[in-house]
Design a protein around this motif. Structure first.
Motif, PDB file in Angstrom:
ATOM      1  N   GLU A 119       0.784  -1.235   0.000  1.00  0.00           N
ATOM      2  CA  GLU A 119       0.000   0.000   0.000  1.00  0.00           C
ATOM      3  C   GLU A 119       0.819   1.291   0.000  1.00  0.00           C
ATOM      4  O   GLU A 119       0.330   2.322  -0.468  1.00  0.00           O
ATOM      5  N   LEU A 120       2.029   1.280   0.547  1.00  0.00           N
ATOM      6  CA  LEU A 120       2.736   2.541   0.770  1.00  0.00           C
ATOM      7  C   LEU A 120       4.033   2.706  -0.020  1.00  0.00           C
ATOM      8  O   LEU A 120       4.497   3.844  -0.181  1.00  0.00           O
ATOM      9  N   VAL A 121       4.647   1.620  -0.474  1.00  0.00           N
ATOM     10  CA  VAL A 121       5.941   1.753  -1.147  1.00  0.00           C
ATOM     11  C   VAL A 121       5.760   2.434  -2.507  1.00  0.00           C
ATOM     12  O   VAL A 121       4.972   1.985  -3.348  1.00  0.00           O
ATOM     13  N   ARG A 122       6.497   3.516  -2.700  1.00  0.00           N
ATOM     14  CA  ARG A 122       6.460   4.288  -3.927  1.00  0.00           C
ATOM     15  C   ARG A 122       7.408   3.701  -4.968  1.00  0.00           C
ATOM     16  O   ARG A 122       8.247   2.866  -4.654  1.00  0.00           O
ATOM     17  N   PRO A 123       7.330   4.134  -6.229  1.00  0.00           N
ATOM     18  CA  PRO A 123       8.259   3.638  -7.246  1.00  0.00           C
ATOM     19  C   PRO A 123       9.724   3.874  -6.907  1.00  0.00           C
ATOM     20  O   PRO A 123      10.586   3.095  -7.329  1.00  0.00           O
ATOM     21  N   ASP A 124      10.018   4.939  -6.126  1.00  0.00           N
ATOM     22  CA  ASP A 124      11.411   5.206  -5.770  1.00  0.00           C
ATOM     23  C   ASP A 124      11.853   4.461  -4.522  1.00  0.00           C
ATOM     24  O   ASP A 124      12.976   4.635  -4.045  1.00  0.00           O
ATOM     25  N   TRP A 131      -2.441   7.077   4.223  1.00  0.00           N
ATOM     26  CA  TRP A 131      -3.401   6.202   3.554  1.00  0.00           C
ATOM     27  C   TRP A 131      -4.730   6.312   4.290  1.00  0.00           C
ATOM     28  O   TRP A 131      -4.761   6.308   5.530  1.00  0.00           O
ATOM     29  N   LYS A 132      -5.831   6.407   3.554  1.00  0.00           N
ATOM     30  CA  LYS A 132      -7.139   6.498   4.194  1.00  0.00           C
ATOM     31  C   LYS A 132      -8.208   6.006   3.229  1.00  0.00           C
ATOM     32  O   LYS A 132      -8.155   6.285   2.024  1.00  0.00           O
ATOM     33  N   ASP A 133      -9.159   5.263   3.765  1.00  0.00           N
ATOM     34  CA  ASP A 133     -10.309   4.790   2.993  1.00  0.00           C
ATOM     35  C   ASP A 133      -9.892   4.052   1.722  1.00  0.00           C
ATOM     36  O   ASP A 133     -10.467   4.230   0.648  1.00  0.00           O
ATOM     37  N   GLY A 134      -8.862   3.218   1.852  1.00  0.00           N
ATOM     38  CA  GLY A 134      -8.506   2.335   0.765  1.00  0.00           C
ATOM     39  C   GLY A 134      -7.467   2.828  -0.210  1.00  0.00           C
ATOM     40  O   GLY A 134      -7.160   2.125  -1.176  1.00  0.00           O
ATOM     41  N   ALA A 135      -6.918   4.016   0.016  1.00  0.00           N
ATOM     42  CA  ALA A 135      -5.948   4.534  -0.950  1.00  0.00           C
ATOM     43  C   ALA A 135      -4.997   5.524  -0.294  1.00  0.00           C
ATOM     44  O   ALA A 135      -5.305   6.116   0.742  1.00  0.00           O
TER      45      ALA A 135
END
Length: 391
Positions: A119-124, A131-135
Motif C-alpha cells: 500500500e505505501l511503497v512508492r516507485p522510488d 493512507w485512508k479509505d482504501g488509498a
C-alpha cells in the motif's frame, strides 16, 4: 499534513510534513511527524488519570508492546490510528514493525511489512506518508518513518534469521540517503522529506535523527554516509541544545551547521516550542552507544524535572505553554534521566507513561509508551539500552 501545507507545496514546492502542535486542549497523544492524536476517556481535564479511575497495573516492556500491537494493528497488518479517523501513516507502520521485532512477533511483523509494501511503497522505494479509505491520500515521504522502517527490517533480518529482510532494510535506507540527506560543514543531516532538498538553509526536525539507527544501518550496509549522519546529527543537536534548554519541534539548519528554532516545518505559522515532535529527541539519543549522544539526552533532565505533572508543551526554556498530558512527555523525561544515570526516576517515569497510555489510550501515546519501554529497558532493539538489566 494540513490543507495549508498542501497549498504551500502546490504553490512553492515547500511542504510542511509537520506537527500541528497547537492542538485542542483535549489532545493527549499528540502529533508524531504530521499526526494529531485525540484524547480518549477515563481522564480528568488534563488527561491525567482522574479521581475514581482505577490505577492501571504496571506491565513489562514486552507486555506493553504486545498490547500496542493487539490494540492498533488490524488483521491485514495495517496500524490504525483509531482515534484519528482510522487512517494510517508510514510512521505508524514503522512503529508497528519496530514493536513487532522487539517482542519477537514474526507473524505480526510479516503482516505489517506486507501491508506496507502493498500500500505505501512508492516507485522510488520510499514510503508514502498517509493512507485512508482504501488509498494513499498523501504520497510525500517522511524520513523518520522510512529510517525507522529500515531499522526494523535490518533488525528483523537478524532476529528472525531472514537475510531478505536485511536486504530490504538496507535498500530502503539507501533510498533515504540518496533522497533525503544533505551535507553541511559539520556533517551530513537527515531532512524531513524530499520536499526539503535543495540549497540551504534547510528545514530540519531534530527528533528525526536517530544515532542508534544510523549505526545499525551503517553496520548492515557498509555505507559510510550513515557514519556521516551520526556525526552531522550530533553536531547539529549539540548546537541546538547549546542555545536552548530544550529542542524545538522544528528548526532551520544553515550550511555552517548553526540552527534557528522554527514554529513549523516551513516557519510560516505556529509557536516555537518543545512538544509532540521534540519529545522524541531524548529517546533517540539515550539509546545510542556513543557517550556524547547520551549526554545530549541527559542534558534535558533537570529542566523536565521541574514538574510533577509534566506538560507535553513547553517553551524552549522549560516553561509550560499548555496543559496537555501525554505518555511521550514522561517517556522523554525517562530517557533523559536514564542518560543521566538516574535509573530509579527513569523507571518511575516509564511506569507513569504506561499508566497514562492505559487510562487514556491514543495511537501516538501508546506507541511511544511501548517504544520507550522497549528502547530503554530491553536489548532487542539495540545493545545500549540504558535501563537494561544485564548479566
Amino acid at each position: 499534513m494540513t490543507k495549508k501545507t498542501k497549498a504551500l507545496l502546490a504553490a512553492a514546492v515547500v511542504v510542511a510534513l509537520a506537527v500541528t502542535a497547537g492542538i485542542a486542549s483535549l489532545v493527549v497523544g499528540g502529533p508524531g511527524g504530521p499526526s494529531t492524536d485525540q484524547a480518549g476517556g477515563g481522564a480528568d481535564a488534563t488527561g491525567t488519570p482522574g479521581a475514581g479511575t482505577a490505577t492501571p497495573q504496571p506491565r513489562t516492556a514486552t507486555e506493553i508492546g504486545e498490547d500496542f500491537l493487539a490494540d492498533y494493528v488490524d488483521d491485514d497488518g495495517r496500524v490504525v490510528r483509531r482515534d484519528q479517523g482510522d487512517d494510517t501513516v508510514s510512521e505508524g507502520q514503522a512503529y508497528g514493525l519496530l514493536v513487532a521485532v522487539a517482542v519477537g512477533d514474526e507473524k505480526r511483523f510479516d503482516a505489517i511489512w506486507r501491508w506496507t509494501e502493498d500500500e505505501l511503497v512508492r516507485p522510488d522505494g520510499l514510503l508514502a506518508w498517509q493512507w485512508k479509505d482504501g488509498a494513499v491520500v498523501d504520497d510525500m515521504p517522511a524520513s523518520d518513518a522510512d529510517v525507522d522502517a529500515a531499522r526494523a527490517l535490518v533488525l528483523a533480518g537478524s532476529t528472525f534469521d531472514r537475510p531478505e529482510l536485511t536486504t530490504a532494510g538496507v535498500d530502503l535506507g539507501t533510498d533515504v540517503l540518496d533522497e533525503m540527506t544533505v551535507s553541511t560543514d559539520v556533517g551530513r543531516i537527515l531532512l524531513p522529506g524530499p520536499w526539503a532538498m535543495g540549497p540551504g538553509p534547510w528545514s530540519y526536525n531534530p527528533s528525526y535523527a536517530s544515532p542508534a539507527t544510523f549505526a545499525q544501518l551503517g553496520a548492515a550496509s557498509g555505507d559510510p554516509r550513515w557514519a556521516e549522519l551520526e556525526a552531522g546529527s550530533r553536531a547539529v543537536t549539540t548546537n541546538i541544545l547549546s542555545s536552548t534548554a530544550l529542542p524545538s519541534d522544528w528548526a532551520q539548519v544553515r550550511q555552517d551547521g548553526t540552527t534557528v528554532p522554527l514554529p513549523s516545518a516551513d516557519g510560516s505559522s505556529g509557536t516555537v516550542q518543545y512538544s509532540y515532535d521534540a519529545g522524541r529527541l531524548a529517546l533517540r539519543y539515550a539509546e545510542s552507544c556513543q557517550p556524547d549522544d547520551v549526554a545530549l539526552a541527559a542534558s534535558m533532565a533537570s529542566v523536565l524535572q521541574r514538574y510533577d505533572e509534566l506538560p507535553m508543551q513547553l517553551d524552549l526554556g522549560g516553561q509550560s505553554v499548555g496543559s496537555d498530558q501525554s505518555p511521550l512527555a514522561y517517556a522523554a523525561r525517562a530517557a533523559a534521566e536514564a542518560g543521566d544515570g538516574q535509573h530509579d526516576r527513569a523507571a518511575a517515569d516509564l511506569r507513569t507513561a504506561d499508566a497514562l497510555s492505559q487510562s487514556t489510550p491514543t495511537y501516538y501515546g501508546s506507541a511511544w509508551a511501548a517504544l520507550a519501554a522497549l528502547q530503554l529497558e530491553g536489548t532487542s532493539l539495540g545493545a545500549c539500552s540504558p535501563l537494561a538489566v544485564t548479566g
